[in-house]
Design an enzyme around this catalytic site. Sequence first.
Site, PDB file in Angstrom:
ATOM      1  N   GLU A   8       0.860  -1.194   0.000  1.00  0.00           N
ATOM      2  CA  GLU A   8       0.000   0.000   0.000  1.00  0.00           C
ATOM      3  C   GLU A   8       0.889   1.234   0.000  1.00  0.00           C
ATOM      4  OE1 GLU A   8      -3.295   1.095  -0.231  1.00  0.00           O
ATOM      5  OE2 GLU A   8      -2.238   3.009  -0.052  1.00  0.00           O
ATOM      6  N   SER A  58     -20.020   6.468   1.331  1.00  0.00           N
ATOM      7  CA  SER A  58     -21.214   6.623   2.166  1.00  0.00           C
ATOM      8  C   SER A  58     -21.360   5.539   3.221  1.00  0.00           C
ATOM      9  CB  SER A  58     -22.474   6.607   1.292  1.00  0.00           C
ATOM     10  OG  SER A  58     -22.380   7.558   0.268  1.00  0.00           O
ATOM     11  N   HIS A  64     -25.255  -1.855   0.037  1.00  0.00           N
ATOM     12  CA  HIS A  64     -26.382  -1.871  -0.880  1.00  0.00           C
ATOM     13  C   HIS A  64     -26.940  -3.282  -0.971  1.00  0.00           C
ATOM     14  CE1 HIS A  64     -25.827   2.247  -2.011  1.00  0.00           C
ATOM     15  NE2 HIS A  64     -24.565   2.035  -2.300  1.00  0.00           N
ATOM     16  N   VAL A  96       3.946   0.942  -5.597  1.00  0.00           N
ATOM     17  CA  VAL A  96       4.423   0.157  -6.729  1.00  0.00           C
ATOM     18  C   VAL A  96       4.744   1.119  -7.869  1.00  0.00           C
ATOM     19  CG1 VAL A  96       3.783  -1.579  -8.447  1.00  0.00           C
ATOM     20  CG2 VAL A  96       3.135  -1.874  -6.040  1.00  0.00           C
ATOM     21  N   GLU A 100     -15.997   0.591  -8.491  1.00  0.00           N
ATOM     22  CA  GLU A 100     -16.667   1.727  -7.825  1.00  0.00           C
ATOM     23  C   GLU A 100     -17.852   1.169  -7.033  1.00  0.00           C
ATOM     24  OE1 GLU A 100     -19.310   4.156  -9.938  1.00  0.00           O
ATOM     25  OE2 GLU A 100     -18.636   3.523 -11.894  1.00  0.00           O
ATOM     26  N   CYS A 152     -10.670  12.336  24.300  1.00  0.00           N
ATOM     27  CA  CYS A 152     -11.491  13.049  23.308  1.00  0.00           C
ATOM     28  C   CYS A 152     -12.850  13.283  23.930  1.00  0.00           C
ATOM     29  CB  CYS A 152     -11.615  12.220  22.035  1.00  0.00           C
ATOM     30  SG  CYS A 152     -12.944  12.744  20.936  1.00  0.00           S
ATOM     31  N   CYS A 197     -15.518  15.057  22.868  1.00  0.00           N
ATOM     32  CA  CYS A 197     -16.740  15.023  22.067  1.00  0.00           C
ATOM     33  C   CYS A 197     -17.222  13.597  21.859  1.00  0.00           C
ATOM     34  CB  CYS A 197     -16.513  15.674  20.716  1.00  0.00           C
ATOM     35  SG  CYS A 197     -15.941  17.364  20.793  1.00  0.00           S
ATOM     36  N   CYS A 205     -15.669  19.118  17.884  1.00  0.00           N
ATOM     37  CA  CYS A 205     -14.596  20.108  18.009  1.00  0.00           C
ATOM     38  C   CYS A 205     -13.419  19.761  17.120  1.00  0.00           C
ATOM     39  CB  CYS A 205     -14.184  20.329  19.455  1.00  0.00           C
ATOM     40  SG  CYS A 205     -12.827  19.327  20.034  1.00  0.00           S
ATOM     41  N   CYS A 261      -8.707  17.464  21.857  1.00  0.00           N
ATOM     42  CA  CYS A 261      -7.922  16.256  22.117  1.00  0.00           C
ATOM     43  C   CYS A 261      -6.562  16.221  21.456  1.00  0.00           C
ATOM     44  CB  CYS A 261      -8.720  15.000  21.777  1.00  0.00           C
ATOM     45  SG  CYS A 261      -9.047  14.767  20.027  1.00  0.00           S
TER      46      CYS A 261
HETATM   47  C1  LIG Z   1     -18.265   9.004  -3.064  1.00  0.00           C
HETATM   48  C2  LIG Z   1     -18.311   7.518  -3.023  1.00  0.00           C
HETATM   49  C3  LIG Z   1     -19.380   6.865  -2.402  1.00  0.00           C
HETATM   50  C4  LIG Z   1     -19.449   5.480  -2.358  1.00  0.00           C
HETATM   51  N1  LIG Z   1     -20.453   4.891  -1.669  1.00  0.00           N
HETATM   52  C5  LIG Z   1     -20.460   3.527  -1.583  1.00  0.00           C
HETATM   53  C6  LIG Z   1     -21.447   2.866  -0.828  1.00  0.00           C
HETATM   54  O1  LIG Z   1     -22.260   3.492  -0.177  1.00  0.00           O
HETATM   55  N2  LIG Z   1     -21.478   1.515  -0.813  1.00  0.00           N
HETATM   56  C7  LIG Z   1     -20.574   0.776  -1.508  1.00  0.00           C
HETATM   57  O2  LIG Z   1     -20.660  -0.441  -1.477  1.00  0.00           O
HETATM   58  N3  LIG Z   1     -19.591   1.374  -2.191  1.00  0.00           N
HETATM   59  C8  LIG Z   1     -19.512   2.727  -2.245  1.00  0.00           C
HETATM   60  N4  LIG Z   1     -18.527   3.337  -2.943  1.00  0.00           N
HETATM   61  C9  LIG Z   1     -17.544   2.509  -3.613  1.00  0.00           C
HETATM   62  C10 LIG Z   1     -16.450   2.020  -2.684  1.00  0.00           C
HETATM   63  O3  LIG Z   1     -15.993   3.036  -1.858  1.00  0.00           O
HETATM   64  C11 LIG Z   1     -15.314   1.494  -3.516  1.00  0.00           C
HETATM   65  O4  LIG Z   1     -15.817   0.595  -4.456  1.00  0.00           O
HETATM   66  C12 LIG Z   1     -14.294   0.759  -2.696  1.00  0.00           C
HETATM   67  O5  LIG Z   1     -13.844   1.515  -1.617  1.00  0.00           O
HETATM   68  C13 LIG Z   1     -13.146   0.406  -3.596  1.00  0.00           C
HETATM   69  O6  LIG Z   1     -12.146  -0.208  -2.845  1.00  0.00           O
HETATM   70  P1  LIG Z   1     -10.745  -0.465  -3.495  1.00  0.00           P
HETATM   71  O7  LIG Z   1      -9.983  -1.233  -2.491  1.00  0.00           O
HETATM   72  O8  LIG Z   1     -10.918  -1.032  -4.836  1.00  0.00           O
HETATM   73  O9  LIG Z   1     -10.162   0.979  -3.757  1.00  0.00           O
HETATM   74  P2  LIG Z   1      -9.397   1.990  -2.781  1.00  0.00           P
HETATM   75  O10 LIG Z   1     -10.005   2.066  -1.477  1.00  0.00           O
HETATM   76  O11 LIG Z   1      -9.214   3.250  -3.538  1.00  0.00           O
HETATM   77  O12 LIG Z   1      -8.009   1.280  -2.598  1.00  0.00           O
HETATM   78  C14 LIG Z   1      -7.006   1.275  -3.524  1.00  0.00           C
HETATM   79  C15 LIG Z   1      -5.721   1.387  -2.777  1.00  0.00           C
HETATM   80  O13 LIG Z   1      -4.627   1.169  -3.647  1.00  0.00           O
HETATM   81  C16 LIG Z   1      -3.587   2.023  -3.272  1.00  0.00           C
HETATM   82  N5  LIG Z   1      -2.705   2.167  -4.421  1.00  0.00           N
HETATM   83  C17 LIG Z   1      -2.990   2.765  -5.593  1.00  0.00           C
HETATM   84  N6  LIG Z   1      -1.932   2.720  -6.399  1.00  0.00           N
HETATM   85  C18 LIG Z   1      -0.956   2.079  -5.734  1.00  0.00           C
HETATM   86  C19 LIG Z   1       0.378   1.722  -6.061  1.00  0.00           C
HETATM   87  N7  LIG Z   1       0.916   2.055  -7.232  1.00  0.00           N
HETATM   88  N8  LIG Z   1       1.108   1.069  -5.134  1.00  0.00           N
HETATM   89  C20 LIG Z   1       0.574   0.741  -3.939  1.00  0.00           C
HETATM   90  N9  LIG Z   1      -0.692   1.064  -3.580  1.00  0.00           N
HETATM   91  C21 LIG Z   1      -1.449   1.708  -4.481  1.00  0.00           C
HETATM   92  C22 LIG Z   1      -4.301   3.281  -2.898  1.00  0.00           C
HETATM   93  O14 LIG Z   1      -3.495   4.103  -2.075  1.00  0.00           O
HETATM   94  C23 LIG Z   1      -5.519   2.755  -2.191  1.00  0.00           C
HETATM   95  O15 LIG Z   1      -5.321   2.630  -0.813  1.00  0.00           O
HETATM   96  C24 LIG Z   1     -18.430   4.720  -2.975  1.00  0.00           C
HETATM   97  C25 LIG Z   1     -17.351   5.374  -3.561  1.00  0.00           C
HETATM   98  C26 LIG Z   1     -17.271   6.761  -3.568  1.00  0.00           C
HETATM   99  C27 LIG Z   1     -16.064   7.421  -4.155  1.00  0.00           C
END
Ligand SMILES: Cc1cc2nc3c(=O)[nH]c(=O)nc-3n(C[C@H](O)[C@H](O)[C@H](O)COP(=O)(O)OP(=O)(O)OC[C@H]3O[C@@H](n4cnc5c(N)ncnc54)[C@H](O)[C@@H]3O)c2cc1C
Lengths: 421, 496
Positions: B34, B48, B52, B173, B346, B410, B412, B447, B452
């Site tokens: 990471e 959020s 779902h 990476v 997403e 903390c 609050c 706050c 804190c």
């Molecule tokens: C506004 C918003 C609202 C949402 N609401 C919901 C919801 O209500 N319910 C739901 O189910 N989903 C929701 N989603 C979708 C959900 O948040 C994502 O699908 C999910 O968090 C994706 O997880 P991930 O691990 O794929 O991505 P991320 O959490 O983005 O993780 C990817 C990780 O890879 C790391 N990384 C990237 N490049 C490198 C590299 N080169 N080397 C090492 N590390 C790297 C990043 O730092 C990051 O930590 C929402 C998304 C958004 C943006």
Amino acid sequence: MNSKASPIEKIQREVVVIGGGPAGLAAAIAAREAGCKEVLLVERDRILGGILNQCIHDGFGLHAFKEALSGPEYADRYIRRLPGAGVEVMDNTIVLSLSSDRVLEVSARGALRHVEAGAVILAMGCRERTRGAISIPGHRPAGVYTAGAAQNLINLENIMVGRRACILGSGDIGLIMARRLTLEGARVEAVFEILPYSSGLPRNIQQCLNDYNIPLFLNTTVTDIIGKGRLEAIRVAQVDGDRVPIPETERLVPCDTLLLSVGLIPENELTVQAGVAMDPVTGGALVDDTFMTGVPGIFACGNVLHVHDLADWVSVEAEEAGRFAAAYVQERREEPRRRTPVRAGEGVRYVLPQTISGERDFILSLRVTAPWRDRTVVIRDGGGREIRRKKMMRLHPAEMIRIPVKKGAGADGSPLEVSVE
Amino acid sequence: MKHSYEVLIIGGGVVGCAIARELSRYRVRAALLEKEADVGMGASCRNSGVLHCGFKYAQGTLRAILDVRGNAMMDDLCRDLKVKMKRIGKLTVALDEEDEPMLDHLKEQGDANGVPGLEVIDRDRMQRIQAGVEGYRALYSPTSAIVSPYNLTIALAENALANGVDFHLGQKVAAITRQEPRWEVRTAAGDTFTADVLVNASGLFAADVCRMVGIREYEIYPCRGEYYVLDRRLDGTLTALVYPAPKKNAPGWGTHLTPTVDGNILIGPTAEYLDDPEDFACTSDVMARLRRECQRLLPSIRQSDYIRNFAGTRAKQTPPEVGGNKDFVIEDRKDLKGFVNLVGIESPGLTSSPAIAEMVVGMVKNHLALLPDPAFNPVRPGSLDFFWELPPEEKAERIAEDPDYGEIICRCEKITKREVIDAIRNPLGARTMVSLKYRARASMGRCQGGFCIPRIVRLLRDEFGWDPEDFLKRGADSPMFVGNMRPDKGGQAHEL
Ligand SMILES: Cc1cc2nc3c(=O)[nH]c(=O)nc-3n(C[C@H](O)[C@H](O)[C@H](O)COP(=O)(O)OP(=O)(O)OC[C@H]3O[C@@H](n4cnc5c(N)ncnc54)[C@H](O)[C@@H]3O)c2cc1C
Ligand SMILES: Cc1cc2nc3c(=O)[nH]c(=O)nc-3n(C[C@H](O)[C@H](O)[C@H](O)COP(=O)(O)OP(=O)(O)OC[C@H]3O[C@@H](n4cnc5c(N)ncnc54)[C@H](O)[C@@H]3O)c2cc1C
């Protein structure tokens, strides 16, 4: 049923004071001197004195002691009197909850207690308004602090927060921090204030800004915060009459630190929990002329009641509240007495107390809505008859005005109104 | 340093951490890389937090299948991992007759997707589920739930770690090369990792990682969503999730109120396409719009109820002119043996994460013979509740045993010294102020740390020997302080 004894220790005290800042200290001493045997002062910090401990600048005590003291020195005048007065102190102890029948849940290292109080004096002070509450757009980097938090870190924790600072808000803490940072070798670019006038005391503008050539920009606010890691710059812009930023006036100010001095909020979580009716303008409880809130036996004073500009007035107000709380416990006074409303009229932001009995002299505290010169504060009764007037050369929203009023006013129950004419 | 593993996961979001945890059921040498100083700093802490139920996605798509499966897995998962989750249900509200066919369509689709318990209900029932909600009819989905997304991510990671997966934080990476039959990964810090199987779970950077191995067919279009966090004073106002019936081709669900498991309310997210996937700034126009919207949805709102803003970015596969959503890409690349690729995770990536993990581990099995690890322990130690949530008797007992529970750091959020210490001693070794806040909740209240932060500073200095330079907000580039004011040690002020 569990045969084991409850692990919660239960105790009773005549008067419990919540908070050991200048308000709590003065209230506790006064309650004890008024004859209450058991007065317990509860303070969550490891030292008494409240916010004064981080106010190492002088300017405290000019009214109360006719001397310029630092915050800690001022607090010490009261702390020293505690043992003699016989006030019981629990420091490092936090009040977690308060019920309307005056039972406090109190937590300390090693013990959770329930304290039943004959009367409670709320003296929890206030906290600072944050970035979130004023919705400053932009990134959320390190380097954005409320001015009081920065003051605490610098003065109590020996930690320097930054090298090149801007300050948003011309409240007293911000002004004092502008000077403090300058004295510590940081560069303070400017103080920005959204209002057309400073919200700090004039003496602080002079002593903290003008003396150090720190510019104060009025009608100006921060419109963007730049920097993903540490703060790199802010954008500022002038605002129009509706306090909306004027895009053409926007400019970039490089800095690594932004201090916010954008207002204090009375810390009334416990008050609300106890069911006390609140004043939306002061952010504190509605009180009568004994500083009693709408919940019998619960009193309030100091910054938790309304934000004060001078600690001296906090002490004066708290002594009164302490005496009335003591009287409440001793006399078990019957409720209710007459409650004549006192209202803020033209030019007045708020008045305190919000109700009076007409049975005693009282001090009317108020703040005005805008700065003026040569005006008169007038108190009238329901029939429009003038009860008291005070001519003032200077009125300023940053300064609390205190006017003594003789008993009898409002005795007929018709509401009083206070206005600037 | 050179490290060798069988499986390497790139990205410590909820998806990467869920994969790590799923892999940890087996005897396999696995690690996660990471780039940030902690897991969950990308989309996974910026959403959020809604689980779902799965009626919104076309039948047969990965989003439909994995969401429904992921949602169903959450009860056991959250119980084992000590993560707060509340099945509060959701109302998708038709405002007028015109919206009604949409409800029927969604119900049909949901039934086909296997979503349990869907019902179209009338206004009366709707209002019994959520007082004050206006509308014509609603689709009620009882399995819709809320969860703390960062707690879930952290808990998955901690449990994976406890079961033998290595976590390398602060390892970005930078380049990937094929050293037949293995992969070699080089990081910006100059370290080398080799592995048989590489899993790309890098979220917003998935297309960049793809390009490192020569895959060019994907593109990510970052789409930012901004939020306000509202004060806990309003806790209890929302007893269910309430969404307007969706409009065609909208990039998200539209702006709405979402209660959190900790008693706050979120308003958002908005949708705005940007070039920079990590531009998490909040902008004045959007903020003003959110406040107006909030005023309409919650007339009792006060200025002081807005306690914070944040933003997160969606990893969209479609450019703004196309809009809408594409299905998740989860592929075991035939052309690149041992490259398991995830793109466009997403929404509902959070909900789907445990099911995505199962699917990915299935793909890993195409390359490695995975044997179950009999020592696997699905349970994460610790307690589900914060100290303040315990009954008074239990609080008193704990304070008597451990005085650090009696001291509130903390105010609050009523977080105790013990909880702050436990958070700072977290098994992943994440040490930033943001890491601390996501674990202990300290500084997340009204706050925002004004009270804190100085106390946490004192605690970490006096009891852990931290210097001012050790305090970072979220990583090496976000130092909180510049140093001591005076060379002499702080803390003496208190003994004056
Ligand atoms: C506004 C918003 C609202 C949402 N609401 C919901 C919801 O209500 N319910 C739901 O189910 N989903 C929701 N989603 C979708 C959900 O948040 C994502 O699908 C999910 O968090 C994706 O997880 P991930 O691990 O794929 O991505 P991320 O959490 O983005 O993780 C990817 C990780 O890879 C790391 N990384 C990237 N490049 C490198 C590299 N080169 N080397 C090492 N590390 C790297 C990043 O730092 C990051 O930590 C929402 C998304 C958004 C943006
Ligand atoms: C930064 C700053 C600078 C100032 N500068 C000046 C100046 O130069 N001159 C001047 O005259 N005035 C100044 N003032 C104003 C004056 O100091 C304040 O008005 C005064 O300190 C308020 O006193 P108080 O007791 O109401 O509150 P505080 O001093 O804030 O004390 C409240 C106390 O209550 C405790 N408490 C709160 N909640 C609980 C709980 N639940 N359980 C237990 N304890 C609790 C707190 O820890 C604190 O010790 C300044 C104020 C500030 C904030």
